[in-house]
Write a protein that holds these residues in place. Structure first.
Motif, PDB file in Angstrom:
ATOM      1  N   GLY A 175       0.794  -1.225   0.000  1.00 51.97           N
ATOM      2  CA  GLY A 175       0.000   0.000   0.000  1.00 51.97           C
ATOM      3  C   GLY A 175       0.820   1.266   0.000  1.00 51.97           C
ATOM      4  O   GLY A 175       0.359   2.321   0.427  1.00 51.97           O
ATOM      5  N   THR A 176       2.066   1.204  -0.526  1.00 50.10           N
ATOM      6  CA  THR A 176       3.001   2.334  -0.475  1.00 50.10           C
ATOM      7  C   THR A 176       3.104   3.092  -1.798  1.00 50.10           C
ATOM      8  O   THR A 176       4.017   3.876  -1.995  1.00 50.10           O
ATOM      9  CB  THR A 176       4.391   1.832  -0.066  1.00 50.10           C
ATOM     10  N   ASN A 177       2.166   2.834  -2.715  1.00 49.74           N
ATOM     11  CA  ASN A 177       2.088   3.520  -4.013  1.00 49.74           C
ATOM     12  C   ASN A 177       3.276   3.194  -4.917  1.00 49.74           C
ATOM     13  O   ASN A 177       3.663   4.004  -5.763  1.00 49.74           O
ATOM     14  CB  ASN A 177       1.941   5.034  -3.833  1.00 49.74           C
ATOM     15  N   ASP A 178       3.869   2.020  -4.715  1.00 49.43           N
ATOM     16  CA  ASP A 178       4.932   1.529  -5.590  1.00 49.43           C
ATOM     17  C   ASP A 178       4.981   0.010  -5.464  1.00 49.43           C
ATOM     18  O   ASP A 178       4.127  -0.585  -4.801  1.00 49.43           O
ATOM     19  CB  ASP A 178       6.281   2.167  -5.244  1.00 49.43           C
ATOM     20  N   THR A 179       5.966  -0.616  -6.089  1.00 49.01           N
ATOM     21  CA  THR A 179       6.102  -2.069  -5.993  1.00 49.01           C
ATOM     22  C   THR A 179       7.480  -2.469  -5.460  1.00 49.01           C
ATOM     23  O   THR A 179       7.968  -3.565  -5.729  1.00 49.01           O
ATOM     24  CB  THR A 179       5.855  -2.727  -7.365  1.00 49.01           C
ATOM     25  N   GLN A 180       8.085  -1.576  -4.692  1.00 47.62           N
ATOM     26  CA  GLN A 180       9.393  -1.851  -4.113  1.00 47.62           C
ATOM     27  C   GLN A 180       9.242  -2.515  -2.742  1.00 47.62           C
ATOM     28  O   GLN A 180       8.406  -2.108  -1.940  1.00 47.62           O
ATOM     29  CB  GLN A 180      10.178  -0.546  -3.962  1.00 47.62           C
ATOM     30  N   PRO A 181      10.034  -3.552  -2.450  1.00 47.07           N
ATOM     31  CA  PRO A 181       9.951  -4.197  -1.134  1.00 47.07           C
ATOM     32  C   PRO A 181      10.441  -3.274  -0.034  1.00 47.07           C
ATOM     33  O   PRO A 181      11.181  -2.310  -0.279  1.00 47.07           O
ATOM     34  CB  PRO A 181      10.860  -5.413  -1.288  1.00 47.07           C
ATOM     35  N   ARG A 182      10.028  -3.556   1.178  1.00 45.15           N
ATOM     36  CA  ARG A 182      10.448  -2.806   2.354  1.00 45.15           C
ATOM     37  C   ARG A 182      10.946  -3.789   3.410  1.00 45.15           C
ATOM     38  O   ARG A 182      10.279  -4.770   3.703  1.00 45.15           O
ATOM     39  CB  ARG A 182       9.282  -1.997   2.951  1.00 45.15           C
ATOM     40  N   SER A 183      12.107  -3.502   3.976  1.00 48.55           N
ATOM     41  CA  SER A 183      12.631  -4.354   5.041  1.00 48.55           C
ATOM     42  C   SER A 183      12.414  -3.741   6.417  1.00 48.55           C
ATOM     43  O   SER A 183      12.805  -4.347   7.423  1.00 48.55           O
ATOM     44  CB  SER A 183      14.118  -4.635   4.819  1.00 48.55           C
ATOM     45  N   THR A 184      11.795  -2.587   6.476  1.00 46.57           N
ATOM     46  CA  THR A 184      11.420  -1.982   7.747  1.00 46.57           C
ATOM     47  C   THR A 184       9.937  -1.632   7.701  1.00 46.57           C
ATOM     48  O   THR A 184       9.411  -1.255   6.641  1.00 46.57           O
ATOM     49  CB  THR A 184      12.232  -0.711   8.049  1.00 46.57           C
ATOM     50  N   PRO A 185       9.228  -1.733   8.814  1.00 45.58           N
ATOM     51  CA  PRO A 185       7.806  -1.407   8.829  1.00 45.58           C
ATOM     52  C   PRO A 185       7.557   0.023   8.356  1.00 45.58           C
ATOM     53  O   PRO A 185       8.155   0.975   8.866  1.00 45.58           O
ATOM     54  CB  PRO A 185       7.421  -1.594  10.300  1.00 45.58           C
ATOM     55  N   THR A 186       6.680   0.172   7.372  1.00 46.15           N
ATOM     56  CA  THR A 186       6.380   1.450   6.737  1.00 46.15           C
ATOM     57  C   THR A 186       4.902   1.759   6.909  1.00 46.15           C
ATOM     58  O   THR A 186       4.048   0.912   6.631  1.00 46.15           O
ATOM     59  CB  THR A 186       6.724   1.406   5.241  1.00 46.15           C
ATOM     60  N   LYS A 187       4.598   2.965   7.352  1.00 47.29           N
ATOM     61  CA  LYS A 187       3.207   3.328   7.602  1.00 47.29           C
ATOM     62  C   LYS A 187       2.432   3.419   6.292  1.00 47.29           C
ATOM     63  O   LYS A 187       2.883   4.026   5.317  1.00 47.29           O
ATOM     64  CB  LYS A 187       3.151   4.669   8.343  1.00 47.29           C
ATOM     65  N   VAL A 188       1.247   2.800   6.256  1.00 47.74           N
ATOM     66  CA  VAL A 188       0.372   2.854   5.085  1.00 47.74           C
ATOM     67  C   VAL A 188      -0.465   4.117   5.185  1.00 47.74           C
ATOM     68  O   VAL A 188      -1.221   4.298   6.137  1.00 47.74           O
ATOM     69  CB  VAL A 188      -0.536   1.611   5.010  1.00 47.74           C
ATOM     70  N   GLN A 189      -0.322   4.990   4.193  1.00 50.61           N
ATOM     71  CA  GLN A 189      -1.011   6.259   4.204  1.00 50.61           C
ATOM     72  C   GLN A 189      -2.474   6.092   3.766  1.00 50.61           C
ATOM     73  O   GLN A 189      -2.830   5.142   3.078  1.00 50.61           O
ATOM     74  CB  GLN A 189      -0.310   7.258   3.284  1.00 50.61           C
ATOM     75  N   GLY A 190      -3.313   7.035   4.178  1.00 50.00           N
ATOM     76  CA  GLY A 190      -4.711   7.039   3.758  1.00 50.00           C
ATOM     77  C   GLY A 190      -5.619   6.183   4.605  1.00 50.00           C
ATOM     78  O   GLY A 190      -6.780   5.964   4.237  1.00 50.00           O
ATOM     79  N   LEU A 191      -5.130   5.690   5.740  1.00 42.52           N
ATOM     80  CA  LEU A 191      -5.944   4.876   6.634  1.00 42.52           C
ATOM     81  C   LEU A 191      -5.969   5.494   8.019  1.00 42.52           C
ATOM     82  O   LEU A 191      -4.945   5.993   8.503  1.00 42.52           O
ATOM     83  CB  LEU A 191      -5.386   3.453   6.736  1.00 42.52           C
ATOM     84  N   ALA A 192      -7.133   5.451   8.668  1.00 42.83           N
ATOM     85  CA  ALA A 192      -7.271   5.957  10.030  1.00 42.83           C
ATOM     86  C   ALA A 192      -8.371   5.180  10.740  1.00 42.83           C
ATOM     87  O   ALA A 192      -9.299   4.673  10.107  1.00 42.83           O
ATOM     88  CB  ALA A 192      -7.608   7.448  10.018  1.00 42.83           C
ATOM     89  N   GLN A 193      -8.227   5.074  12.057  1.00 41.78           N
ATOM     90  CA  GLN A 193      -9.222   4.379  12.886  1.00 41.78           C
ATOM     91  C   GLN A 193      -9.505   2.965  12.368  1.00 41.78           C
ATOM     92  O   GLN A 193     -10.646   2.505  12.333  1.00 41.78           O
ATOM     93  CB  GLN A 193     -10.527   5.183  12.947  1.00 41.78           C
ATOM     94  N   VAL A 194      -8.452   2.271  11.975  1.00 41.58           N
ATOM     95  CA  VAL A 194      -8.599   0.908  11.483  1.00 41.58           C
ATOM     96  C   VAL A 194      -8.880  -0.031  12.655  1.00 41.58           C
ATOM     97  O   VAL A 194      -8.265   0.066  13.719  1.00 41.58           O
ATOM     98  CB  VAL A 194      -7.336   0.470  10.722  1.00 41.58           C
ATOM     99  N   GLN A 195      -9.815  -0.946  12.431  1.00 41.48           N
ATOM    100  CA  GLN A 195     -10.242  -1.866  13.484  1.00 41.48           C
ATOM    101  C   GLN A 195      -9.803  -3.296  13.245  1.00 41.48           C
ATOM    102  O   GLN A 195      -9.721  -4.087  14.191  1.00 41.48           O
ATOM    103  CB  GLN A 195     -11.774  -1.825  13.590  1.00 41.48           C
TER     104      GLN A 195
END
Length: 355
Positions: free
Chosen positions: A290-310
């Motif tokens: 959900g990072t607006n690209d297709t590059q892997p991440r080796s550190t936890p990255t915040k997913v933008q556009g989400l709030a109050q997720v249950q």
């Protein structure tokens, strides 16, 4: 249509949402509940209508799990139902149908877990039932049959949860202990070596564990204090670091916030924080981080556009989040598993309103 979604589950190419009423809505391919005449082709699924269907005729469920084209559910009458792609008769159901069929040999089930040719259920007493293809001792019990029917796994305390990977299982006891068995090619059993385990073995973790999440070959464990341990394959950084390609022992993961829920997809990981934020890391070939690209991440990255997720869920190559306003999805959408989103959705897309 406005729904009140209580829980979500993501599989190979299907999404299940359990509503407050107990009904289940399904999106996507095999195992979604979408009726398909004739054989279901899980390898080359056809693009389907992006609208959901109700699973079963009038069934109400207390639990559901989406697997590799097959889904399981526990009804309000404490029965286990199965539907989806099942051409080799796993569980004694010799059919592939989106119409749910009863698995009769599990007494008083409370939860289920669906994988790729392996399946599990817990009963009220915390006993573990497993069935399917016993490759690499994935079922945790002695059997003469490769394709075996449901049976109890002995040598375990009362359990609260079980999660499945590729030919291995991770079980969590009611006391917060973790046990593992099955395939161990990249240390996914967390035993400090790479040998398979035919029976349940304890995983050494210096903390009481609250919940577990399992990907194809990696495992996440959530402590009661909000910390996270991880082990298994780290080919794409799904363990949250780049120190080595795998960890055969539980290793503490550094998170920017305290975590309340974990989810694991094929080679990627998700974490939901106490504040309702979502972090993602690992493989990202279909945008499932959900990072607006297709590059892997080796550190936890915040997913933008989400709030109050249950609630969150991770499938093979797609991810889900439930907020007070909507059901969001991102990643692979080849067969409409996240509704009317793009075929490759790189950021969270609100595909269904949540009431």
């Amino acid at each position: 249509m406005t729904l009140n979604v209580r829980a979500v589950s993501a599989g190979k190419s299907q999404t299940l949402a359990r509503l407050q009423t107990g009904e289940i809505l399904g999106w996507g391919g095999a195992g979604s509940g979408r009726y398909s005449p004739g054989n279901i082709d899980i390898c080359s699924p056809r693009r389907s209508n992006r609208d959901p269907v109700y699973v079963g005729q009038s069934e109400r469920f207390s639990s559901a799990s989406a697997g590799y084209g097959v889904s399981l559910g526990v009804t309000m009458q404490n029965e286990v139902l199965v539907w989806g792609w099942n051409p080799i008769g796993i569980g004694g159901i010799d059919a592939s149908s989106e119409i749910p069929s009863l698995i009769e040999s599990i007494a008083r089930p409370v939860s289920v877990a669906a994988g790729q040719s392996i399946f599990a259920a817990l009963d009220e007493a915390g006993r573990l039932y497993t069935w399917g293809l016993n490759v690499d001792h994935a079922l945790g019990r002695t059997t003469e049959h490769m394709n075996t029917l449901p049976g109890i796994v002995y040598g375990l305390p009362a359990l609260q949860a079980v999660a499945l990977g590729d030919n291995f299982m991770i079980a969590l006891s009611r006391a917060g202990e973790v046990f593992s068995f099955g395939s161990n090619s990249v240390g996914q059993l967390g035993l400090g070596h790479l040998r398979n385990a035919a029976t349940p073995m304890p995983v050494r973790i210096a903390a009481s564990i609250k919940s577990i999440a399992v990907g194809a070959t990696h495992v996440l464990a959530l402590c009661r204090d909000g910390n996270v341990y991880a082990w298994g394959s780290n080919q794409y950084g799904q363990l949250g670091h780049r120190r080595q390609r795998y960890d055969s022992q539980a290793t503490l993961l550094e998170m920017p916030e305290k975590i309340s829920v974990l989810a694991a997809g094929m080679h990627f990981s998700l974490g939901l924080t106490e504040a309702g934020h979502v972090y993602a890391w690992g493989w990202n070939g279909f945008g499932q981080l959900g990072t607006n690209d297709t590059q892997p991440r080796s550190t936890p990255t915040k997913v933008q556009g989400l709030a109050q997720v249950q609630a969150i869920a991770a499938g093979e190559m797609h991810a889900l989040a439930v907020s007070k306003q909507a059901l969001f999805g991102w990643g692979n959408n080849e067969v409409g598993q996240i509704g009317g989103a793009a075929q490759q959705q790189l950021i969270p897309f609100p595909f269904w309103e949540n009431g």
